[in-house]
Motif scaffolding. Structure first.
Motif, PDB file in Angstrom:
ATOM      1  N   ASN A   5     -23.007  -9.208  45.034  1.00 48.38           N
ATOM      2  CA  ASN A   5     -22.097  -9.915  44.139  1.00 48.38           C
ATOM      3  C   ASN A   5     -20.689  -9.926  44.741  1.00 48.38           C
ATOM      4  N   PHE A  16     -17.516 -14.601  37.867  1.00 50.69           N
ATOM      5  CA  PHE A  16     -18.775 -13.850  37.916  1.00 50.69           C
ATOM      6  C   PHE A  16     -18.846 -12.834  36.782  1.00 50.69           C
ATOM      7  N   GLY A  57     -17.637 -13.272  33.892  1.00 52.19           N
ATOM      8  CA  GLY A  57     -17.763 -13.978  32.620  1.00 52.19           C
ATOM      9  C   GLY A  57     -16.453 -14.192  31.903  1.00 52.19           C
ATOM     10  N   LYS A  77     -22.743  -6.074  31.283  1.00 49.11           N
ATOM     11  CA  LYS A  77     -23.615  -7.248  31.299  1.00 49.11           C
ATOM     12  C   LYS A  77     -23.817  -7.797  32.714  1.00 49.11           C
ATOM     13  N   ASN A  78     -22.752  -7.802  33.505  1.00 51.95           N
ATOM     14  CA  ASN A  78     -22.788  -8.534  34.771  1.00 51.95           C
ATOM     15  C   ASN A  78     -22.729  -7.677  36.030  1.00 51.95           C
TER      16      ASN A  78
END
Length: 430
Positions: A169, A301, A303, A327-328
Motif C-alpha cells: 500500500n 487510500f 478513505g 479498515k484500510n
C-alpha cells in the motif's frame, strides 16, 4: 512448587508472550491466568494450551481485580497505560512483583518507597521500545566505557514496519500494534540533545522534513524524535554527551502523509464533533492545505475523501482516524511485519573517533505471531521466568538498564533468535 502468573491484557502484543509463558509453566509446574475484559479474545489466545486459563474481568472493578492479584506470584500488565496504576497499587497492597512493557509514569513512581520497603520488584519498560532498546544500548555503552571510550553521540532508532513481501500500500505501513497508539504517536512532542543544544519539537513539527538513516538490507528509512530523550541520559550514564536522541522509524512517505494529518487536526482526541450527516470527505477538508500530489494517493487510500457518512458511534477526530486505519491498514492473515532497531554510537578512544552500530531485524510469521508481539512479549516472559526462578534478585522500581537485569535477559533473547549485528569502524584520527 506451583506458582501463578497473572497476565492482564490479551491484545495484539500478548500472543507470543502467552505461548512462551505456557511452555515455561509446563516445564516448571506453574499456572498462567490470562485476564481480559474480552473473554472470547483471551480464550482465543489461550486456546487448548495446558497450564493456562482465560478469565473475563473488568479491571476497573476493585473486587474482581483484587481477587485475581491475590492469587498471583507475579503479575504482568499489557493493559492500556492509564490502567497500570490500578494493578500496580494492588500489587503493592498484596505484595506481588509486577512487569509492564509501558513507559514508567509519574503515578507508579509515587509507589517506589513502598515497592522497596516490601522487597518487591516492579520492572517497567520491559518490551521492545522501551525495553530491548534500553538493554542492548546500555550493554554497548558499558562495553565502550570499559575500554576507556568517551561517547560523543548516541542515536537509537526503532520501528515496527511491514516486511517487504507484505508491503502493498502507498503508506508502506499496516497495524501490527494498538491502533490508538498509532493515532496518538508523537502527540506530546519531543525533546532531545543535538550537538550540545537541547531541542524541543512540537507535535506539529515532528513529522515535517524527517531525517533519514540507511538501514542495511532495507535502504533509507525516515525517523522522528521519540518523546523526551533527555530523561534517559542519566539512566544511560551519558549526561554530558553532546548528541542524545531516541527515535521512531518509518518509511519516508509515511512521515510526509502523517504530517498533513497531524497539522490538519485529524488526530484530535479532545474535542467532540457532531458526526450526524458528516462524510469522511467533509471531515477531512482541513487537510487540503497540507496536501500535495505526492501524498494525495495516500490520503485517498485511507478513505479521507470518501463520501459515505461517518458512523455516529465515532465522537472525535481521533476516533474517526482510528476507524479508517483499522479498515484500510489492517494486516491480512498472511501478512508479515518487521521490527527494525538500530543503535548508532560515536566515541573517542585514544584520539581515534569510532562508530559502533548495532542492528536488529526481526520478521514476523503472520498477522498473529508478529515480530512486534515477539519482541514485546519475549522480554516480559523471560524476565518473569528469571524472577520466579530467583535468578533476578534485585528489588525496587526499575527499568532494565542495570546488568543484573539486562545481561541474563539479553542472553536468553539471543537463544530465542533476537540478536543484534554489531559493527565497529574507525571514522578518523584526531
Amino acid at each position: 512448587m506451583t506458582k501463578n502468573i497473572v497476565l492482564f491484557g490479551a491484545g495484539k502484543s500478548a500472543s507470543f508472550l502467552i505461548k512462551y509463558l505456557e511452555k515455561e509453566c509446563s516445564v516448571n509446574n506453574w499456572n498462567l491466568i490470562v485476564a481480559d475484559n474480552n473473554l472470547p479474545l483471551a480464550q482465543s489466545k489461550v486456546g487448548l494450551l495446558s497450564n493456562a486459563i482465560a478469565i473475563g474481568i473488568e479491571v476497573e472493578n476493585q473486587e474482581q481485580r483484587s481477587n485475581v492479584i491475590k492469587e498471583a506470584d507475579l503479575v504482568i500488565s499489557l493493559l492500556p497505560p492509564a490502567l497500570h496504576y490500578l494493578v500496580a497499587s494492588d500489587c503493592v497492597l498484596y505484595g506481588k512483583n509486577l512487569l509492564t512493557a509501558s513507559y514508567l509514569d509519574e503515578k507508579i513512581m509515587t509507589l517506589a518507597p513502598d515497592i522497596k520497603s516490601k522487597g518487591l520488584l516492579f520492572l517497567c519498560e520491559m518490551g521492545l521500545d522501551p525495553g530491548i532498546d534500553h538493554m542492548s544500548a546500555v550493554k554497548l555503552i558499558h562495553e565502550i566505557k570499559k575500554l576507556g571510550g568517551e561517547i560523543v553521540s548516541f542515536k537509537s532508532h526503532c520501528g515496527g514496519l511491514l516486511a517487504p513481501e507484505s508491503d502493498d500500500n502507498p503508506w508502506h505501513y499496516k497495524m501490527s500494534w494498538n491502533p490508538r497508539n498509532v493515532v496518538m504517536a508523537g502527540s506530546s512532542g519531543a525533546t532531545f540533545r543535538e550537538e550540545n543544544l537541547t531541542r524541543h519539537l512540537a507535535y506539529e513539527q515532528l513529522f515535517h522534513d524527517c531525517k533519514e538513516v540507511a538501514i542495511p538490507h532495507l535502504g533509507q528509512l525516515a525517523y522522528y524524535p521519540n518523546r523526551d530523550s533527555l530523561m534517559y541520559m542519566k539512566l544511560y550514564d551519558l549526561e554530558n554527551t553532546p548528541t542524545f536522541l531516541r527515535t521512531t522509524l518509518r518509511y519516508p512517505v509515511f512521515c510526509r502523509g502523517w504530517n498533513s494529518i497531524v497539522n490538519a487536526g485529524l488526530t484530535n482526541d479532545k474535542d467532540t464533533i457532531d458526526t450526524r450527516e458528516l462524510s469522511f470527505r467533509k471531515w477531512s477538508e482541513p487537510s487540503l492545505p497540507f496536501v500535495d500530489a505526492g501524498i494525495k494517493k495516500q490520503l485517498a487510500f485511507l478513505g479521507l475523501y470518501d463520501n459515505q457518512a461517518i458512523p455516529d458511534t465515532l465522537k472525535t477526530s481521533a476516533d474517526i482516524l482510528q476507524y479508517l486505519l483499522e479498515k484500510n491498514l489492517m494486516m491480512k492473515p498472511s501478512d508479515k511485519d518487521m521490527v527494525v532497531m538500530l543503535h548508532e554510537i560515536e566515541y573517542n578512544l585514544k584520539n581515534v573517533l569510532h562508530k559502533t552500530t548495532s542492528l536488529l531485524l526481526i520478521t514476523g510469521e503472520d498477522s498473529v505471531d508478529t515480530a512486534m508481539a515477539k519482541t514485546v512479549g519475549l522480554p516480559l516472559g523471560i524476565a518473569a521466568r528469571l524472577i520466579l526462578q530467583e535468578k533476578i534478585l534485585v528489588t525496587g522500581l526499575h527499568i532494565p538498564v542495570i546488568p543484573e537485569i539486562y545481561a541474563p535477559v539479553l542472553q536468553e533473547l539471543k537463544r530465542q533468535g533476537v540478536s543484534f549485528e554489531e559493527k565497529d569502524s574507525v571514522q578518523f584520527l584526531r
